[in-house]
Design a protein around this motif. Sequence first.
Motif, PDB file in Angstrom:
ATOM      1  N   VAL C  40      81.469   8.342  79.916  1.00 40.74           N
ATOM      2  CA  VAL C  40      81.547   9.696  79.798  1.00 40.74           C
ATOM      3  C   VAL C  40      80.204  10.380  79.602  1.00 40.74           C
ATOM      4  O   VAL C  40      79.154   9.484  79.555  1.00 40.74           O
ATOM      5  CB  VAL C  40      82.572  10.284  78.894  1.00 40.74           C
ATOM      6  N   TYR C  41      79.854  11.674  79.348  1.00 39.07           N
ATOM      7  CA  TYR C  41      78.480  12.239  79.638  1.00 39.07           C
ATOM      8  C   TYR C  41      78.315  13.174  78.433  1.00 39.07           C
ATOM      9  O   TYR C  41      79.047  13.773  78.174  1.00 39.07           O
ATOM     10  CB  TYR C  41      78.344  12.830  81.083  1.00 39.07           C
ATOM     11  N   ALA C  42      77.149  12.930  77.884  1.00 39.41           N
ATOM     12  CA  ALA C  42      76.661  13.777  76.841  1.00 39.41           C
ATOM     13  C   ALA C  42      75.632  15.033  77.173  1.00 39.41           C
ATOM     14  O   ALA C  42      74.896  14.393  77.983  1.00 39.41           O
ATOM     15  CB  ALA C  42      75.855  13.039  75.782  1.00 39.41           C
ATOM     16  N   ILE C  43      75.807  16.217  76.644  1.00 35.24           N
ATOM     17  CA  ILE C  43      75.023  17.010  76.975  1.00 35.24           C
ATOM     18  C   ILE C  43      74.361  17.617  75.465  1.00 35.24           C
ATOM     19  O   ILE C  43      75.362  17.846  74.823  1.00 35.24           O
ATOM     20  CB  ILE C  43      75.362  18.341  77.568  1.00 35.24           C
ATOM     21  N   MET C  44      73.098  17.693  75.396  1.00 39.53           N
ATOM     22  CA  MET C  44      72.744  18.334  74.063  1.00 39.53           C
ATOM     23  C   MET C  44      72.537  19.725  74.147  1.00 39.53           C
ATOM     24  O   MET C  44      72.036  20.534  75.011  1.00 39.53           O
ATOM     25  CB  MET C  44      71.022  17.801  73.657  1.00 39.53           C
ATOM     26  N   VAL C  45      72.955  20.280  73.004  1.00 41.71           N
ATOM     27  CA  VAL C  45      72.689  21.917  72.598  1.00 41.71           C
ATOM     28  C   VAL C  45      71.316  21.866  71.843  1.00 41.71           C
ATOM     29  O   VAL C  45      71.354  21.245  70.922  1.00 41.71           O
ATOM     30  CB  VAL C  45      73.984  22.334  72.005  1.00 41.71           C
ATOM     31  N   VAL C 126      67.800  19.178  68.601  1.00 45.10           N
ATOM     32  CA  VAL C 126      69.073  19.313  68.970  1.00 45.10           C
ATOM     33  C   VAL C 126      69.934  19.781  67.834  1.00 45.10           C
ATOM     34  O   VAL C 126      69.742  19.351  66.740  1.00 45.10           O
ATOM     35  CB  VAL C 126      69.607  17.549  69.130  1.00 45.10           C
ATOM     36  N   VAL C 127      70.816  20.633  68.029  1.00 44.18           N
ATOM     37  CA  VAL C 127      71.490  21.013  67.164  1.00 44.18           C
ATOM     38  C   VAL C 127      73.204  20.525  67.364  1.00 44.18           C
ATOM     39  O   VAL C 127      74.079  20.884  66.287  1.00 44.18           O
ATOM     40  CB  VAL C 127      71.797  22.814  66.846  1.00 44.18           C
ATOM     41  N   ALA C 128      73.641  20.151  68.409  1.00 44.39           N
ATOM     42  CA  ALA C 128      74.911  19.795  68.664  1.00 44.39           C
ATOM     43  C   ALA C 128      75.000  18.863  70.190  1.00 44.39           C
ATOM     44  O   ALA C 128      73.998  18.785  70.721  1.00 44.39           O
ATOM     45  CB  ALA C 128      75.915  20.979  68.927  1.00 44.39           C
ATOM     46  N   VAL C 129      75.983  18.110  70.012  1.00 44.62           N
ATOM     47  CA  VAL C 129      76.262  17.303  71.322  1.00 44.62           C
ATOM     48  C   VAL C 129      77.428  17.606  71.907  1.00 44.62           C
ATOM     49  O   VAL C 129      78.400  17.554  71.060  1.00 44.62           O
ATOM     50  CB  VAL C 129      75.860  15.880  71.134  1.00 44.62           C
ATOM     51  N   VAL C 130      77.716  17.609  72.958  1.00 41.31           N
ATOM     52  CA  VAL C 130      78.995  17.894  73.916  1.00 41.31           C
ATOM     53  C   VAL C 130      79.266  16.357  74.545  1.00 41.31           C
ATOM     54  O   VAL C 130      78.361  16.286  75.340  1.00 41.31           O
ATOM     55  CB  VAL C 130      79.013  18.960  74.496  1.00 41.31           C
ATOM     56  N   ALA C 138      80.324  19.179  80.474  1.00 46.01           N
ATOM     57  CA  ALA C 138      79.656  18.994  79.332  1.00 46.01           C
ATOM     58  C   ALA C 138      78.709  20.068  79.271  1.00 46.01           C
ATOM     59  O   ALA C 138      78.446  20.768  78.212  1.00 46.01           O
ATOM     60  CB  ALA C 138      78.867  17.671  79.255  1.00 46.01           C
ATOM     61  N   LYS C 139      78.151  20.496  80.376  1.00 49.11           N
ATOM     62  CA  LYS C 139      77.261  21.761  80.611  1.00 49.11           C
ATOM     63  C   LYS C 139      78.097  23.017  80.162  1.00 49.11           C
ATOM     64  O   LYS C 139      77.479  24.022  79.268  1.00 49.11           O
ATOM     65  CB  LYS C 139      76.304  21.819  81.709  1.00 49.11           C
ATOM     66  N   ASP C 140      79.082  22.989  80.711  1.00 49.29           N
ATOM     67  CA  ASP C 140      80.153  24.182  80.429  1.00 49.29           C
ATOM     68  C   ASP C 140      80.440  24.449  78.920  1.00 49.29           C
ATOM     69  O   ASP C 140      80.364  25.390  78.344  1.00 49.29           O
ATOM     70  CB  ASP C 140      81.341  24.056  81.182  1.00 49.29           C
TER      71      ASP C 140
END
Lengths: 273, 162, 782
Positions: C40-45, C126-130, C138-140
């Motif tokens: 699965v894939y991570a996107i950083m906020v 980075v403040v969060a990771v989805v 993940a971007k959504d």
Amino acid sequence: MYKFDFFKPDDLHEAERIVATNAEYKFLAGGMSLVPSLKMRLSKVAGLVDLGDIDSLKGIRLEDNNLIIGAMTSHETVASSELVKTAIPALSWLAGGIGDPMVRNRGTIGGSIANADPAADYPAGVLGLKASVITNKREIDADDFFVGLYQTALYSEEIITAIRFPIPECAGYVKLRNPASRFAVIAIMVAKTFDGVRVALTGAGSHVYRISEAEAILTKNFSPTALNSFYISSEELNSDIHASAEYRAHCFKSIASRAILISLSETGNQKLS
Amino acid sequence: MYKLSLIVNGKNVSLEVEGRTLLVQVLRNHMRLTGTHVGCDTSQCGACTVHLEGVAVKSCSVLALSCNGMAITTIEGISLKGELHPLQEAFRENHGLQCGFCTPGMVMSSLDMIRRIGTDLDEKTIREQLEGNICRCTGYHNIVKAIQAGSNTLASQKSLDD
Amino acid sequence: MKESAIKKIGIGASTPRKEDYRLLTGQGQFSDDFYLEGQVYAIMVRSPHPHAKIVSINTLLAKNLPGVLAVLIGQDMMDDGLKNIPHTPFGLGTADISIENKDGTPIRISPHYSIALERVRYVGEVVAVVVANSVEIAKDGAELVEVEYDILQSVTNTREAAEPNAPLLWDQFDSNVCLDAVLGDSIKAAQIFDHAEYVVKFDTVVQRVTAVPMEPRSTLAKYDPNTSKYIVYTCSSGAVRVKNDLAIVLGVPPDYVRVVIGDVGGHFGARGMLDAECVIVTWAARKTGRPVKWTSDRSEGFLSDYQGRDLTVSVELAIDNVGNFLAMRGKNISNLGAYTVSFQPLQKGVEIMTSLYQIPIVDFHVQAVISNTPPTRPYRSAGRPEVMYVMERLIDLAAFDYGFDRVDLRRRNLIPPEKLPFKNPFGMIYDNGRYQEAMDLALRLSDWDNFEKRRQEAVTRGKCLGIGVSNYIDTGTGAPRERAEIKVQADGNVDVIIGTVSTGQGHETSFAQLLTEWLNVPIDNVRILTGDTAFVKVGGGTHSGRGMRMASIVIWNCVQEIIDKGRKITSLIINCNLEDVIFEDGRFIYKETEQSISLFELAAAFELRKDWPNDLKEGLFSISDITNNTPAFSYGSHVCEVEIDPDLGTLIISGYTAVDDVGLAINPMIVDGQTHGGIVQGVGQALMEQCFYDSVTGQLLSGSLMDYAIPRADSFPFFSTAISEVASTSHPIGVRPGGEGGTTPALGVVINAITHALSGYGVRHVEMPATPERIVKAIYRK
């Protein structure tokens, strides 16, 4: 990217029909500006109508004293066309300097001017050569086409089919490149058209525009030194981390005079670092 | 979802993709052809260069569905029967790669350069034609030498064939 | 293969690389190429603000999006007991000078959070990771994470960050100045400056840049709940360090983390240590129970990669009436970014501030300051291009201000060979070298003496030509410990396990060449095994030109032991005296009868018996694990010629000559390649690169390749390079650190050439990046 529907019609009528079904459907030409923008999630579309299969939109031909270039003709095709090199060498040179070879293989003249990037090259060519933009609805004069930042006179469902370039007496195009994006910091198309002398400046404002005072001077004396005492105001020019408005204003004279020199020469080519 | 048919390196491929699926994603993710690389997000670096109907394009900026029915050649399709193409051999002989990340794009772009301009490439032309390929390792010196050498080899091969 | 032919591709051969086959055909394995079933894939906020309190983070909407598996924040990390990212702010080893706060207080070291906790300290933190089933979902999800910020005043400029009233980044520090030290003798220096005939002053900023390796960062991590162990595929320049540091962060024994590094698409310093996203992804793999992958966008990389340089310098040089350098004093301020990751650029720079010139007295004030920018760490030749630039500019400025000849001034003050080893005023002891010879060669190769003719020709075309020279010394050194394990296999291959990782340097070939030279094994039969902590237990990674330098020592040691063991095994098989067995051209030979057996035949024969004595039980196998704290120096001289269009300020490099002494070039073609690439990185900084943080808003304005200018092929001519090989006395076979010498003098030589071209306009200096606008402004003095 956000999700979107995709269509690739075979002809213009089909394209018109599809785009009429949803106000958020847009046309896709080469995609060299639109796809990167969608990838960054800077814009959103409900659907894309790819014009790549519509052969009637491609091709270059001579008609009376006009060069007519189909909207879906690639930059590479224009740059390498013997017809263009003979009729308007400055246009061949302009097309050959857009982006890089892979971008030129795919990017199209219609896509470029519909996008109307403030630093793009073709708008300077269209405005500087007093071309007109032929759509499926009408023919729009260059002077009426570019109206604002990424804004043209096109209606949302209007499709550019071709651009008509009246062959000028002479023309020259010179571009000072941004070292990062390789877009124009400033670029100038100078031409002696049937409608008089034109000086079109791109890269310096919110959209391409003409410098009427320079045109007036050159009308009296079309020579590389004619603008020696002419200064352009930096007030309305762009400023960014690569070039301030003052620098752009400073370079105007030099670039314009080189463009004039080229237009008076046979080859129509000059490279700047 | 839409049906997509491609001919990739001579093989017929059929799959289902979204409207937003990029050509590079089909190659790397669906087909696991990871030789085509993604090096930027502004269509500038050229690491994703492939040939679409024989013409070099940046696969990171082309929608997969725009290529429906078309032939695609990737770096994996350049060497034939396990032998390096003369241009690839020239890259190797001339140390035209270091980390190798930009290399597939360099090879695909150089082949297109030769297709469009021919094998008589001088240094200035090569450097200008590499505007769409960024390298951070080599300083371009040996890449230019490799392209000169590779195009010379192709030129002499052609004159042997003629 | 004939034995003499084998020897020809040993040390000194420009042999084409083995790894090129796979890299040229798209068979390389870069980090994003790894794929695990079910990944699965991570996107950083990321923070949009340079400095702000995090008031609240609402993850509910994001968590409820179909396809999102987890949304995690800094507090979750704290609750799970994860530690901060460890730093080695002064590097490992003792080869560099020691720097302490002048008031005796401890150097301020900040914590380094992987995910911001109560505050964000730079745009892009980075403040969060989805984590979601696809990148798009993940971007959504990332767009649905709601963060409420309380904006604080920010500071990005180095001098401003050091001011007493600057906005403070850390509550526990009463100032942003984390290191404040003095070096040298201020009283002696003051006396000299008061009486010196000439004093040259120079204030400059060596701007912040970023590495831009062509491969964006990527990590793929998997957690096995049955064994509680992690496997992490990532791109880094050293697997062991990442593994050890990850284990510390995760709070597990080191053997619970396996790091696997495949091919690495460039490094240049940016990949020299554990990064936040690698921690986040590894932890997320445990939290979600799925393999998690994160691949950086290029724009994301501009925001969050470790950045480089950013040194503000104010310096003076005192010179006597005939041109001898007497003393140097000044202040260097290093901008660390928001976290105190590394003081090395500051340290490794100031300790050779005087370069390879004889300057007896120094007085330097050095500071390291934090600011609302991403952390900086070593970048291609950490600290040295900055100070070499300063020294070489000072010399040209002395010529400009007081009429000295630029070359004579250098020649007069260069340390002559007979004075080496030489202790510089900071305490660094240079080993050996022929510095003047290098400069003389560079001047000759660049046709320095005929410059005037070329300059006049350029004038006829309306252009200004300039030429500059810059000498350099480079303290490579790097992590002091390295280890190799070598086994001669019965199948005809030699396996070498070593703790370095090639990030483009061609180790698979150049290290193999050592085995060719010393054991007569063809390079195709040598396997260099790196990057996987399943078999690499110890190693310092690749940086600072230490790869070949350390590898050649440990490989040499192993080879000696293997030859020894081979002789013993041979003597036991033949049943003769050990002294009568020699090793020559890949064969063990019994002198008396001239019976011989090849290396691999011996390895095969060894397998047939099991009754070997204890010291030979492992066969033709050896481990060498060394810790080498000897500082290492390369040196050289570059000449650059530029042609400037005075109307537009645009320039072309019309010539570039590099003479670099690497002690011993194992593969000269590879060394030259490193020089070419190093030159271009240096020229890039001199002419066009900058991490541009708006001084008011703290926003990054050079956030993509559209705004961060990277040199292209059309910006350069072919380079003229010459490798000098004065064997280093501080290395058993003379190897000096290679790979960074291309960059080290490049900043100085380019600016020297530009100011020389513009001297006709009375231009004294142009700051980097020397953009066309800056050149025009200098000419018109606007």
